[in-house]
Write an enzyme that holds these catalytic residues in place. Structure first.
Site, PDB file in Angstrom:
ATOM      1  N   ARG A 104       0.427  68.560 -12.342  1.00 35.50           N
ATOM      2  CA  ARG A 104       0.875  69.431 -13.452  1.00 35.50           C
ATOM      3  C   ARG A 104       0.015  69.236 -14.689  1.00 35.50           C
ATOM      4  O   ARG A 104      -0.005  70.082 -15.576  1.00 35.50           O
ATOM      5  CB  ARG A 104       2.355  69.150 -13.803  1.00 35.50           C
ATOM      6  N   LYS A 150      -7.662  71.268   5.432  1.00 36.26           N
ATOM      7  CA  LYS A 150      -9.057  70.811   5.307  1.00 36.26           C
ATOM      8  C   LYS A 150      -9.227  70.309   3.873  1.00 36.26           C
ATOM      9  O   LYS A 150      -9.741  71.005   2.995  1.00 36.26           O
ATOM     10  CB  LYS A 150     -10.013  71.963   5.650  1.00 36.26           C
ATOM     11  N   GLU A 183      -9.210  65.025  18.249  1.00 35.83           N
ATOM     12  CA  GLU A 183     -10.460  65.757  18.027  1.00 35.83           C
ATOM     13  C   GLU A 183     -11.534  64.735  17.688  1.00 35.83           C
ATOM     14  O   GLU A 183     -11.294  63.528  17.742  1.00 35.83           O
ATOM     15  CB  GLU A 183     -10.285  66.766  16.888  1.00 35.83           C
TER      16      GLU A 183
END
Ligand code: PXG
Length: 284
Positions: A104, A150, A183
């Site tokens: 913020r 990502k 992965e």
């Protein structure tokens, strides 16, 4: 000199600077995309931009451009650099804040588009296939930091990449918190077993690669059965073929993993076919 897009303006590389108070730098608070340019066309631009906006949504970051405006900014930057073949790094950081992590306190997300050359694996590695290892570093646990985001914090992948470097191989398999294959550090993984193409499902804790999805579509067009399933290291060791996909790697064969020869130890027929179909699809 390359021109870099920064918040709506094109600036020279030397002038493209970011504040040390930017939360992208201080906390890795931001997101990015890596995109290829083939023959002056931005590959799967819309898909990359949609993924970027989904990453943004997930970290509650509002990008002050519409998807169409972002696509135009990317295309304009590519054109300004007269880039025919290359690589785009699109970054959105949370912006300048104070030394506390509270978002913020930040103002103005920074939107940066870099157009540069791509560094790819040597040609010989595509012909002979690569060797990989399994890293001891597991992939981020989805409920802590979902790999589908990502994010600008790539330390998880870098820690595994360090292990690959130390082992003298270009890539490493990362397992998820259940010990399943997720992965590699910057690539998705595929196996071929008895004519069926298999790859971990997004729920296994992976980045859902744009190249991965393209290769799955190309395989289905060849009437190949594609399955998104749980894969273990055992499945990798006994696979007929293994290959990786990614924006930089495209489609690359894996012929050895953790010292075990995969299949015949040379790039397999389905891997070669899909690499060929992929190259044709992107126009190279
Ligand atoms: N998994 C991870 C963790 C990645 O970072 C992929 C899979 C493949 O996704 P795409 O959408 O590219 O098929 C990635 C992609 C770089 C670089 O500079 C990294 C990626 C892409 C482009 C460049 O290291 N990672």
């Amino acid at each position: 000199m390359s021109k870099i897009y920064m918040n709506g303006k094109l600036v020279e590389k030397a002038d493209a600077v970011i504040s040390v108070y930017d939360h992208g730098f201080l906390y890795g608070d931001g997101i990015f995309e890596g995109i290829r340019i083939y023959n002056s066309v931005v590959f799967k631009l819309h898909e990359h931009i949609v993924r970027l906006y989904e990453s943004a949504k997930s970290i509650d970051l509002t990008i002050p451009l519409s998807i169409d405006e972002m696509c135009k900014a990317v295309k304009d930057t590519v054109q300004a650099n007269a880039k025919k073949d290359g690589y785009i790094r699109l970054i959105v950081s949370r912006g300048v804040g104070n030394l506390g992590l509270d978002p913020r306190k930040t103002t103005n997300p920074q939107i940066i588009i870099i157009v540069d050359d791509i560094s790819i694996y040597p040609e010989e590695m595509y012909e002979k296939g690569m060797e990989i290892i399994t890293a001891a570093t597991i992939r981020n646990i989805p409920n802590a930091l979902n790999p589908r985001i990502k994010s600008l914090n790539y330390l998880n992948n870098i820690l595994a990449k360090l292990e690959a470097n130390r082992a003298g191989v270009p890539e490493a398999i990362m397992l998820n918190h259940l010990g399943e294959v997720a992965e590699c550090t910057a690539d998705n993984i595929f196996l071929v077993k008895n004519g069926v193409l298999k790859t971990p499902a997004p729920q296994c804790g992976i980045l859902e690669g744009i190249t991965r999805n393209t290769v799955m579509d190309l395989a289905r067009a060849e009437k190949i059965t594609v399955e998104e399933v749980v894969i273990t290291r055992h499945d990798v060791f006994i696979a007929d073929e293994c290959f990786l996909t990614g924006t930089a790697a495209e489609v690359i064969s894996v012929v050895k993993c953790d010292g075990r020869k995969i299949g015949d130890g040379v790039p397999g027929a389905m891997t070669k076919l899909l690499r060929e179909r992929f190259r044709k699809f992107v126009g190279i």
